[in-house]
Design a protein around this motif. Structure first.
Motif, short mmCIF file in Angstrom:
data_model
loop_
_atom_site.label_atom_id
_atom_site.label_comp_id
_atom_site.label_asym_id
_atom_site.label_seq_id
_atom_site.Cartn_x
_atom_site.Cartn_y
_atom_site.Cartn_z
N ASN A 1 -6.64 -4.84 -4.89
CA ASN A 1 -5.40 -4.04 -4.67
C ASN A 1 -4.65 -4.54 -5.76
O ASN A 1 -3.65 -3.30 -5.85
CB ASN A 1 -5.14 -5.19 -3.37
CG ASN A 1 -3.72 -4.51 -2.83
OD1 ASN A 1 -2.71 -4.76 -3.13
ND2 ASN A 1 -4.18 -3.42 -1.84
N MET B 1 -10.74 -8.99 -2.96
CA MET B 1 -10.18 -7.72 -2.36
C MET B 1 -8.65 -7.79 -2.79
O MET B 1 -7.99 -6.58 -3.04
CB MET B 1 -10.16 -8.01 -0.81
CG MET B 1 -9.23 -6.98 -0.19
SD MET B 1 -9.59 -6.86 1.78
CE MET B 1 -9.28 -8.40 2.32
N LEU B 2 -7.94 -8.95 -2.97
CA LEU B 2 -6.60 -8.92 -3.39
C LEU B 2 -6.46 -8.57 -4.79
O LEU B 2 -5.67 -7.92 -5.35
CB LEU B 2 -6.06 -10.68 -3.63
CG LEU B 2 -5.94 -11.04 -2.11
CD1 LEU B 2 -5.81 -12.49 -2.28
CD2 LEU B 2 -4.66 -10.55 -1.60
N PHE C 1 1.03 -7.31 -1.74
CA PHE C 1 -0.35 -6.77 -1.27
C PHE C 1 0.28 -5.70 -0.31
O PHE C 1 0.88 -5.72 0.44
CB PHE C 1 -0.78 -8.12 -0.19
CG PHE C 1 -2.07 -7.51 0.37
CD1 PHE C 1 -3.26 -7.21 -0.62
CD2 PHE C 1 -2.22 -7.50 1.59
CE1 PHE C 1 -4.35 -7.03 0.04
CE2 PHE C 1 -3.30 -6.90 2.27
CZ PHE C 1 -4.38 -6.90 1.52
N SER C 2 -0.61 -4.49 -0.85
CA SER C 2 -0.47 -3.31 -0.01
C SER C 2 -1.67 -2.79 0.48
O SER C 2 -2.44 -2.02 -0.17
CB SER C 2 0.12 -2.24 -1.06
OG SER C 2 1.43 -2.59 -1.76
N PRO C 3 -1.85 -3.39 1.71
CA PRO C 3 -3.24 -2.87 2.21
C PRO C 3 -3.39 -1.36 2.43
O PRO C 3 -2.46 -0.77 2.83
CB PRO C 3 -3.30 -3.71 3.46
CG PRO C 3 -1.73 -3.84 3.86
CD PRO C 3 -1.01 -4.13 2.78
N ALA C 4 -4.32 -1.03 1.90
CA ALA C 4 -4.93 0.46 2.18
C ALA C 4 -5.99 0.81 3.35
O ALA C 4 -6.12 1.81 3.68
CB ALA C 4 -5.21 1.16 0.99
N ARG C 5 -6.44 -0.28 3.75
CA ARG C 5 -7.55 -0.28 4.93
C ARG C 5 -7.16 -1.26 5.78
O ARG C 5 -6.61 -2.31 5.51
CB ARG C 5 -8.73 -0.47 4.24
CG ARG C 5 -9.11 0.51 3.09
CD ARG C 5 -10.55 -0.03 2.56
NE ARG C 5 -10.88 0.57 1.27
CZ ARG C 5 -10.33 0.05 0.28
NH1 ARG C 5 -9.47 -1.02 0.26
NH2 ARG C 5 -10.69 0.82 -0.80
N ILE C 6 -7.63 -1.06 6.95
CA ILE C 6 -7.54 -2.00 8.02
C ILE C 6 -8.98 -2.77 8.51
O ILE C 6 -9.87 -1.95 8.75
CB ILE C 6 -7.12 -1.41 9.26
CG1 ILE C 6 -5.71 -1.12 9.09
CG2 ILE C 6 -6.91 -2.81 10.51
CD1 ILE C 6 -4.73 -0.55 10.35
#
Length: 73
Positions: free
Chosen positions: A5, A1-2, A38-43
């Protein structure tokens, strides 16, 4: 996931090729002092915590609209 991203957000400024290489080499070099963006696009939430979170988001949207803000923003 990282890694996904970093690849998605690589811009040469905030996320560089060196950041991606550092993460890719983590398994061989181990942890270091390098920080990555890290720029999360989902929760991602468990089913039990996801429903209250969505309700809280909807309540915040309604409160923003009631105060004259742009809720769709």
């Amino acid at each position: 996931m990282l890694l996904e991203n970093l690849l998605r957000n690589e811009d040469g400024v905030n996320v560089t090729g060196g950041d991606i290489e550092s993460l890719a080499n983590f398994a061989t070099t181990g942890p270091g002092e390098k920080e990555i963006a890290f720029s999360p696009a989902r929760i991602l939430l468990q089913d039990l915590t996801g429903v209250p979170a969505v309700v809280d988001l909807a309540a915040m949207r309604d409160a923003v609209a009631a105060l004259g803000g742009r809720a769709n923003r």
